[in-house]
Design a protein around this motif. Structure first.
Motif, PDB file in Angstrom:
ATOM      1  N   THR A 170       0.843  -1.187   0.000  1.00 35.63           N
ATOM      2  CA  THR A 170       0.000   0.000   0.000  1.00 35.63           C
ATOM      3  C   THR A 170       0.880   1.240   0.000  1.00 35.63           C
ATOM      4  N   LEU A 171       0.875   1.971  -1.112  1.00 35.63           N
ATOM      5  CA  LEU A 171       1.702   3.157  -1.269  1.00 35.63           C
ATOM      6  C   LEU A 171       0.805   4.336  -1.637  1.00 35.63           C
ATOM      7  N   GLY A 172       1.239   5.522  -1.308  1.00 37.78           N
ATOM      8  CA  GLY A 172       0.437   6.702  -1.589  1.00 37.78           C
ATOM      9  C   GLY A 172       0.672   7.288  -2.962  1.00 37.78           C
ATOM     10  N   GLU A 173      -0.139   8.283  -3.305  1.00 37.26           N
ATOM     11  CA  GLU A 173       0.009   9.104  -4.511  1.00 37.26           C
ATOM     12  C   GLU A 173       0.001   8.293  -5.799  1.00 37.26           C
ATOM     13  N   GLY A 174      -0.746   7.197  -5.818  1.00 38.30           N
ATOM     14  CA  GLY A 174      -0.925   6.430  -7.037  1.00 38.30           C
ATOM     15  C   GLY A 174       0.164   5.436  -7.358  1.00 38.30           C
ATOM     16  N   TYR A 175       1.191   5.331  -6.529  1.00 35.15           N
ATOM     17  CA  TYR A 175       2.254   4.355  -6.773  1.00 35.15           C
ATOM     18  C   TYR A 175       1.737   2.945  -6.498  1.00 35.15           C
TER      19      TYR A 175
END
Length: 266
Positions: free
Chosen positions: A241-246
């Motif tokens: 789970t990564l932020g900003e669409g990564y």
């Protein structure tokens, strides 16, 4: 390692602090204080009440094994850094790495690669108890880097402005990250029928394939269509789970992909 400067692994100031974040200065031969590492452990304690979650990652390997904490750590690194820090990070790299960085032509690519490579050395030196410059990294027959004479396993992936670094005690590991907006059109040609039927995001499927292939040691140069992520054998896969669409994925040898997720603040 002969001639290396040994140091102890950082410990939490107090096991009672609910939001304990442990910081330390990476040892270096050069001037200045060097980069700073913040351990941010987000998982639930394996033994309720034993230690706050963010303190668990600061324990040495032997102590963590006693309370059944994951033997795998995934570190997220922000690759866009200011020039003064970049100059310090360059001092942690051998000449071969600096020469490789100088061959990058795209704007910002060399700087991001330097940050990722220096971050890897900082993390490895905390386990090997040496200074970053003394970490010896070699490359196996099919291109996977390794530490000669050590059971510590690692893998690195970077895309856009972020990198992921995974460390493991003995278990083979692979990791992949993909930036948002990357063209995933070619991924469809590498999918199995079962993967197509699942309807998962194409970039996420690619991350799983790449992580698994890297854990095996060959990367996707071994033909991505051969890596059917619906029929994985000998490894466990998990999405990160990564932020900003990564998008990201992790592969771990064995039946479990349990891991601690941490952030490295330089």
């Amino acid at each position: 390692m002969p001639g290396s400067r040994r140091r102890s692994r950082p410990w939490p100031r107090s096991a009672e602090e609910p939001n304990c974040v442990v910081s330390f200065t990476a040892p270096t031969r050069g001037p200045g204080t060097g980069p700073r590492t913040l351990w941010e452990q987000e998982s639930t304690p394996a033994v309720p009440g034993a230690l706050p979650p963010r303190c668990q990652a600061s324990l040495p390997t032997d102590a963590r094994s006693l309370i059944h904490l994951p033997r795998v750590e995934v570190w997220e690194v922000e690759l866009v850094q200011d020039e003064p820090l970049l100059r310090r990070l360059r001092t942690l790299l051998p000449q071969s790495d600096l020469a490789r960085a100088d061959r990058f032509k795209r704007s910002g690519a060399a700087e991001r690669w330097i940050v990722a490579r220096a971050a890897l050395r900082i993390l490895l030196c905390t386990r090997l108890e040496c200074i970053p410059e003394d970490v010896v990294i070699e490359v196996a027959e099919h291109g996977k880097p390794y530490l000669p004479g050590s059971s510590l396993q690692f893998n690195v992936s970077h895309s856009g402005d972020r990198a992921l670094i995974v460390l493991s005690d003995q278990l083979e590991v692979g990791v992949d990250i993909e930036r948002p907006g990357r063209n995933a059109g070619a991924v469809g040609r590498a999918l199995s029928e079962a993967e197509r039927a699942g309807g998962d995001d194409l970039l996420q499927l690619w991350c799983r394939k790449e992580a698994w292939a890297k854990a095996l040691g060959g990367g996707l140069g071994w033909a991505p269509e051969r890596f059917d992520t619906t029929r994985v054998e000998g490894y466990a896969l998990t999405d990160l789970t990564l932020g900003e669409g990564y998008r990201g994925a992790l592969a771990v040898e064995g039946a479990s992909a349990d891991h601690a997720f941490c952030k490295l603040s330089l």
